[in-house]
Structures are given as C-alpha cells and as structure tokens.
Design a protein around this motif. Structure first.
Motif, PDB file in Angstrom:
ATOM      1  N   SER A   9       0.874  -1.439  -0.108  1.00  0.00           N
ATOM      2  CA  SER A   9      -0.104   0.097   0.154  1.00  0.00           C
ATOM      3  C   SER A   9       0.764   1.221   0.127  1.00  0.00           C
ATOM      4  O   SER A   9       0.722   2.285  -0.699  1.00  0.00           O
ATOM      5  CB  SER A   9      -0.899  -0.036   1.228  1.00  0.00           C
ATOM      6  N   GLY A  10       2.041   1.347   0.720  1.00  0.00           N
ATOM      7  CA  GLY A  10       2.668   2.590   0.796  1.00  0.00           C
ATOM      8  C   GLY A  10       3.467   2.788  -0.465  1.00  0.00           C
ATOM      9  O   GLY A  10       3.544   3.881  -0.742  1.00  0.00           O
ATOM     10  N   VAL A  11       4.138   1.933  -1.097  1.00  0.00           N
ATOM     11  CA  VAL A  11       4.513   2.019  -2.579  1.00  0.00           C
ATOM     12  C   VAL A  11       3.581   2.429  -3.471  1.00  0.00           C
ATOM     13  O   VAL A  11       3.930   3.476  -4.111  1.00  0.00           O
ATOM     14  CB  VAL A  11       5.393   0.683  -2.890  1.00  0.00           C
ATOM     15  N   GLN A  12       2.505   1.859  -3.302  1.00  0.00           N
ATOM     16  CA  GLN A  12       1.403   2.290  -4.481  1.00  0.00           C
ATOM     17  C   GLN A  12       0.996   3.604  -4.005  1.00  0.00           C
ATOM     18  O   GLN A  12       0.812   4.340  -4.948  1.00  0.00           O
ATOM     19  CB  GLN A  12       0.183   1.567  -4.561  1.00  0.00           C
ATOM     20  N   GLU A  13       0.668   3.978  -3.026  1.00  0.00           N
ATOM     21  CA  GLU A  13       0.269   5.495  -2.405  1.00  0.00           C
ATOM     22  C   GLU A  13       1.421   6.546  -3.289  1.00  0.00           C
ATOM     23  O   GLU A  13       0.979   7.471  -3.743  1.00  0.00           O
ATOM     24  CB  GLU A  13       0.281   5.516  -1.019  1.00  0.00           C
ATOM     25  N   LEU A  14       2.755   6.174  -3.062  1.00  0.00           N
ATOM     26  CA  LEU A  14       3.706   7.028  -3.364  1.00  0.00           C
ATOM     27  C   LEU A  14       3.782   7.159  -4.904  1.00  0.00           C
ATOM     28  O   LEU A  14       3.743   8.259  -5.314  1.00  0.00           O
ATOM     29  CB  LEU A  14       5.043   6.441  -2.880  1.00  0.00           C
ATOM     30  N   ARG A  15       3.546   5.868  -5.365  1.00  0.00           N
ATOM     31  CA  ARG A  15       3.303   6.046  -7.091  1.00  0.00           C
ATOM     32  C   ARG A  15       2.213   6.789  -7.463  1.00  0.00           C
ATOM     33  O   ARG A  15       2.304   7.407  -8.617  1.00  0.00           O
ATOM     34  CB  ARG A  15       3.574   4.412  -7.559  1.00  0.00           C
ATOM     35  N   VAL A  16       1.105   6.525  -6.539  1.00  0.00           N
ATOM     36  CA  VAL A  16      -0.061   7.465  -7.099  1.00  0.00           C
ATOM     37  C   VAL A  16       0.120   8.840  -7.040  1.00  0.00           C
ATOM     38  O   VAL A  16       0.243   9.720  -7.870  1.00  0.00           O
ATOM     39  CB  VAL A  16      -1.378   7.196  -6.158  1.00  0.00           C
ATOM     40  N   GLY A  17       0.872   9.410  -5.737  1.00  0.00           N
ATOM     41  CA  GLY A  17       1.297  10.643  -5.454  1.00  0.00           C
ATOM     42  C   GLY A  17       2.322  11.339  -6.615  1.00  0.00           C
ATOM     43  O   GLY A  17       2.158  12.478  -6.603  1.00  0.00           O
ATOM     44  N   LEU A  18       3.165  10.617  -7.170  1.00  0.00           N
ATOM     45  CA  LEU A  18       4.330  11.059  -8.033  1.00  0.00           C
ATOM     46  C   LEU A  18       3.644  10.927  -9.539  1.00  0.00           C
ATOM     47  O   LEU A  18       4.459  11.240 -10.294  1.00  0.00           O
ATOM     48  CB  LEU A  18       5.355  10.043  -7.785  1.00  0.00           C
ATOM     49  N   GLY A  19       2.277  10.517  -9.700  1.00  0.00           N
ATOM     50  CA  GLY A  19       1.770  10.189 -11.048  1.00  0.00           C
ATOM     51  C   GLY A  19       2.559   9.240 -11.982  1.00  0.00           C
ATOM     52  O   GLY A  19       2.292   9.049 -12.893  1.00  0.00           O
ATOM     53  N   LEU A  20       2.831   8.117 -10.927  1.00  0.00           N
ATOM     54  CA  LEU A  20       3.490   6.845 -11.794  1.00  0.00           C
ATOM     55  C   LEU A  20       2.679   5.573 -11.984  1.00  0.00           C
ATOM     56  O   LEU A  20       2.958   4.736 -12.334  1.00  0.00           O
ATOM     57  CB  LEU A  20       4.839   6.575 -10.964  1.00  0.00           C
ATOM     58  N   ASN A  21       1.477   5.781 -11.226  1.00  0.00           N
ATOM     59  CA  ASN A  21       0.527   4.714 -11.182  1.00  0.00           C
ATOM     60  C   ASN A  21      -0.499   5.107 -12.139  1.00  0.00           C
ATOM     61  O   ASN A  21      -1.485   5.623 -12.102  1.00  0.00           O
ATOM     62  CB  ASN A  21      -0.078   4.419  -9.935  1.00  0.00           C
ATOM     63  N   SER A  22      -0.663   4.316 -13.275  1.00  0.00           N
ATOM     64  CA  SER A  22      -1.662   4.620 -14.359  1.00  0.00           C
ATOM     65  C   SER A  22      -2.924   3.944 -14.297  1.00  0.00           C
ATOM     66  O   SER A  22      -3.783   4.186 -14.952  1.00  0.00           O
ATOM     67  CB  SER A  22      -1.093   4.198 -15.973  1.00  0.00           C
ATOM     68  N   ALA A  23      -3.089   3.198 -13.149  1.00  0.00           N
ATOM     69  CA  ALA A  23      -4.390   2.621 -12.783  1.00  0.00           C
ATOM     70  C   ALA A  23      -4.646   2.545 -11.154  1.00  0.00           C
ATOM     71  O   ALA A  23      -4.706   1.458 -10.553  1.00  0.00           O
ATOM     72  CB  ALA A  23      -4.354   0.890 -13.248  1.00  0.00           C
ATOM     73  N   PRO A  24      -4.763   3.817 -10.692  1.00  0.00           N
ATOM     74  CA  PRO A  24      -4.699   3.972  -9.251  1.00  0.00           C
ATOM     75  C   PRO A  24      -6.087   3.524  -8.516  1.00  0.00           C
ATOM     76  O   PRO A  24      -6.068   3.178  -7.106  1.00  0.00           O
ATOM     77  CB  PRO A  24      -4.619   5.245  -9.028  1.00  0.00           C
ATOM     78  N   THR A  25      -7.069   2.907  -9.233  1.00  0.00           N
ATOM     79  CA  THR A  25      -8.319   2.454  -8.763  1.00  0.00           C
ATOM     80  C   THR A  25      -8.374   0.900  -9.120  1.00  0.00           C
ATOM     81  O   THR A  25      -9.426   0.551  -8.810  1.00  0.00           O
ATOM     82  CB  THR A  25      -9.710   3.150  -9.240  1.00  0.00           C
ATOM     83  N   ARG A  26      -7.400   0.388  -9.792  1.00  0.00           N
ATOM     84  CA  ARG A  26      -7.600  -0.992 -10.143  1.00  0.00           C
ATOM     85  C   ARG A  26      -7.749  -2.098  -9.156  1.00  0.00           C
ATOM     86  O   ARG A  26      -6.695  -1.651  -8.194  1.00  0.00           O
ATOM     87  CB  ARG A  26      -6.475  -1.548 -11.097  1.00  0.00           C
ATOM     88  N   GLN A  27      -8.809  -2.705  -9.006  1.00  0.00           N
ATOM     89  CA  GLN A  27      -8.683  -3.829  -7.897  1.00  0.00           C
ATOM     90  C   GLN A  27      -8.177  -5.079  -8.496  1.00  0.00           C
ATOM     91  O   GLN A  27      -8.464  -5.646  -9.424  1.00  0.00           O
ATOM     92  CB  GLN A  27     -10.280  -3.829  -7.528  1.00  0.00           C
ATOM     93  N   THR A  28      -7.344  -5.585  -7.748  1.00  0.00           N
ATOM     94  CA  THR A  28      -6.995  -6.979  -7.957  1.00  0.00           C
ATOM     95  C   THR A  28      -6.317  -7.864  -6.890  1.00  0.00           C
ATOM     96  O   THR A  28      -5.953  -7.193  -5.855  1.00  0.00           O
ATOM     97  CB  THR A  28      -5.720  -7.176  -8.947  1.00  0.00           C
TER      98      THR A  28
END
Length: 247
Positions: free
Chosen positions: A180-199
């Motif tokens: 969760s922490g890594v993905q939250e940072l990626r979202v904040g930096l604009g690096l996560n292209s699917a920030p709502t994808r559930q898997t």
C-alpha cells in the motif's frame, strides 16, 4: 471496479520445476544452488521439520527483498534515486526486510534448525535495458511486495506451531503495508496509471493472470487493491524469483 478473480494457478511446470522441489533439500537449479542449506536436526517430528522448511523458504524470499532494497539504499543503484521520498522508502524497507531476515534466522536456530544460506542475487533480469530511476525502483517494488504477501499467505496454514503462525502473520501484515505504501507513493508521483484497479493477484495481470514471467506483470493497481488476496504456491514463487537467483 471488480477484482481480477481468475485463478492464479500456473500452467504445467517445466521439467526442471517439476523435478526440483522449491523446498526440502533438492537443488534450486540444476547447477546446485541449495535453497535449504541442510536438513533439520535429527529427532524432530515431521511437523517440526516442515515448520523449519517453511521458515527457510520465507527466509530466502526475505534475503531477496532485503538485498533489493539495500541496492537502492546504499548499494549499486542508490545514486540513481533522486526523489527524497523514494530514497526514504528504500531506506525504510531495506531496514524492515533485514529485520525480517534476522528474526527468521534467529527463530530457525532457536527451533534447532539451520538457516538457509543466502543465495547470490542478480536483479538485471528485472531491470533489462530500462533506465534505473525512481519510477523503475517503485515499479519493481510494487511487483515484488505482493509476491511476498501472497507467498506468506500460501504457507501460513501449513505451519504447525501457533507461535510461528502469529510471527508469520506479523511479517505478512508488514509486507501488505509495503504494498500500500509503495502504491500510494506511485499515485502521488503520478507513476501509477491505474490507481483504482482492484486485483487480488497482483502483480499478475488481468490479461495474463496465470503467468509467472515478470514481463507479463502489471505494477499498476490500487494502494488498497483487494479485500482478499489469493495465495501463491511454492512452485509459482519459484518460477517468479528464479531468474534473479544466480546459478
């Protein structure tokens, strides 16, 4: 958004994978890299031996994660990180994973077993020809962390000692926090292209949900990706991590 709920099982394993157990005393590769350095102490029950084998399995994965983050904290790739938060994540996660290594080694020794020898890792197969920077570091972290989460989930029910179950669950929870922490940072930096994808099968993708090849993985998913993770078997984890373990 619906979860990727297709089974995470792999296709039939290769002849090498089917011949060589991921655990036990067989070689990890034909070249002879032993996952478990030696047999548990004589006189142990089958359940106690299995507990130590599972702990050594977990230890080998923690060795991998600890070395990965150390490479970006103080090692060969440290200078490639420029973002202050990415640097801090590398430092914190390196410390967490080393703490897991130390705790697992101490537990194995306390139980009368021998900790697995640390393999030699080579992360170049993951990096390929890509530029090593903040974005790649975080994408690779977003790939490795859910593997750890799902690997622990795949083994915790096989432990016979309730105290070990609690300890494994504690490490599992930290690995999930890392996801969760890594993905939250990626979202904040604009690096996560699917920030709502559930898997529930990250890092495996919706397109190729049974693949164990890093080339088919999808590092883009929500920081809170699922209500219930799917476990990974030892065979699946072997297929995923073997490219970075040198023969």
């Amino acid at each position: 958004m619906p979860e990727d709920t297709r089974p995470a099982t792999t296709a039939s394993p290769s002849p090498l994978a089917s011949r060589r157990q991921f655990m036990g005393y067989a070689a990890l590769f034909g070249g002879g890299l032993a996952l478990v350095s030696c047999a548990p102490a004589m006189g142990m029950t089958p359940s106690q031996k299995q507990d130590i084998e599972i702990l050594n399995y977990a230890l080998t994965l923690e060795y991998l994660e600890a070395e990965f983050y150390a490479a970006f904290d103080t090692g060969a790739y440290a200078a490639n990180l420029k973002n202050a938060r990415a640097k801090e994540y590398a430092k914190e996660l390196a410390a967490h994973e080393q703490a897991h290594v130390d705790a697992l080694k101490a537990t194995i020794q306390k139980l009368g077993g021998t900790p697995a020898t640390k393999p030699t890792f080579d992360f170049s197969p993951l990096i390929g020809g890509r530029t090593v920077d903040d974005a790649l570091f975080l994408a690779l972290a977003a790939t490795l962390e859910p593997i750890g989460v799902r690997a622990y989930l795949g083994q915790v029910a096989r432990l016979s000692n309730p105290e070990l179950v609690a300890a494994a669950a504690a490490i599992h929870a930290v690995e999930a926090n890392h996801v969760s922490g890594v993905q939250e940072l990626r979202v904040g930096l604009g690096l996560n292209s699917a920030p709502t994808r559930q898997t529930d099968i990250a890092p495996q993708s919706a397109a190729k949900p049974t693949s164990t090849s890093a080339a088919d993985f999808d590092a883009n998913y929500s920081p809170t990706p699922t209500a219930l993770w799917q476990p990974l078997t030892m065979t699946q984890v072997l297929a995923i991590v073997s490219p970075v373990i040198k023969r």
